[in-house]
Design a protein around this motif. Structure first.
Motif: not given
Length: 245
Positions: A28-41
């Motif tokens: 349940g965390w994967r999508e949200a984490l990926a979205a946030s870390l993509a912005r930080f990347q």
């Protein structure tokens, strides 16, 4: 002082990239984490203008060692971008070409001269460090958590590196006052923007927005203390700096 920082970044530059993580986090965390870390990347990926501009700058406190150290700092940020890219892909996410917060930071860096650009970079370090620590705390001892903690460790040193620059620049009551106003104005606005942009991730990971806000404010205060109370010893007492030459 800058020769010590140059040596610090030269040593860090010899580190190999960690292997791509396995992406083992709660589903349940994967999508949200990926979205946030993509912005930080995206934000970690581009500081090339500053690295080029520093060669043309003549300013008190800027010498050959500082120029090399700043360029190595930019390379280290690029290393973070590559690590985060691997994390995002491991979570099934996609890398971004732009985001509104990244555009905000880029435009902020381009508004004025080198000092303004470095101020915005320092704010970005506060935002990154605060957010990576929050995520790593929730992720625990998984591979992604460990990689975020490694990045956060570098960001701790980056805070002191930039704070050391501004300690040298903020001499005299007027310069100190200008720094304080600029720091809190830009810092508060950037932290508020990040809290809005990543509120869904914070909610998904059950991190209260108020807790994240307090963490950001504490980091802003640490930098304020590190710059305006002039002594590096005071800076270290204000928080756990990793490197303070």
């Amino acid at each position: 002082m800058w020769s010590s920082w140059r040596a610090h970044f030269e040593t860090n530059a010899t580190r190999p990239l960690p292997a791509a993580p396995d992406g083992a986090v709660p589903a349940g965390w994967r999508e949200a984490l990926a979205a946030s870390l993509a912005r930080f990347q995206l934000g970690e990926a581009g500081e090339g203008r500053v690295a080029k501009e520093i060669d043309r700058v003549v300013m008190d406190g800027v010498d050959a060692d500082y120029r090399v150290a700043l360029k190595l700092f930019v390379r280290e940020e690029g290393r973070h971008a590559r690590i985060l890219a691997g994390v995002v892909r491991s979570l099934g996410g996609e890398l971004l070409r732009q985001s509104w917060t990244e555009r905000l930071f880029v435009r902020g860096r381009r508004v004025l001269g080198l000092r303004a650009k470095l101020l915005v970079l320092l704010v970005a370090e506060v935002v990154g460090l605060g957010f990576y620590r929050l995520l790593a705390g929730r992720l625990g001892d998984c591979e992604i958590g460990r990689q975020l903690r490694e990045i956060a460790g570098d960001e701790e040193a980056h805070l002191e590196f930039h704070a050391a620059f501004f300690r040298g620049q903020a001499r005299g009551a007027v310069a100190r006052g200008i720094f304080k106003v600029g720091w809190w104005t830009v810092g508060a606005a950037a932290c508020a923007a990040v809290l809005v942009d990543h509120r869904a991730t914070l909610r998904t990971l059950e991190v209260p927005v108020a807790d994240a806000a307090r963490r950001f404010v504490a980091l802003l205060r640490r930098v304020d203390t590190a710059v305006l109370r002039s002594s590096p010893r005071v800076a270290r007492a204000a928080g756990p700096w990793v490197h303070a030459p």
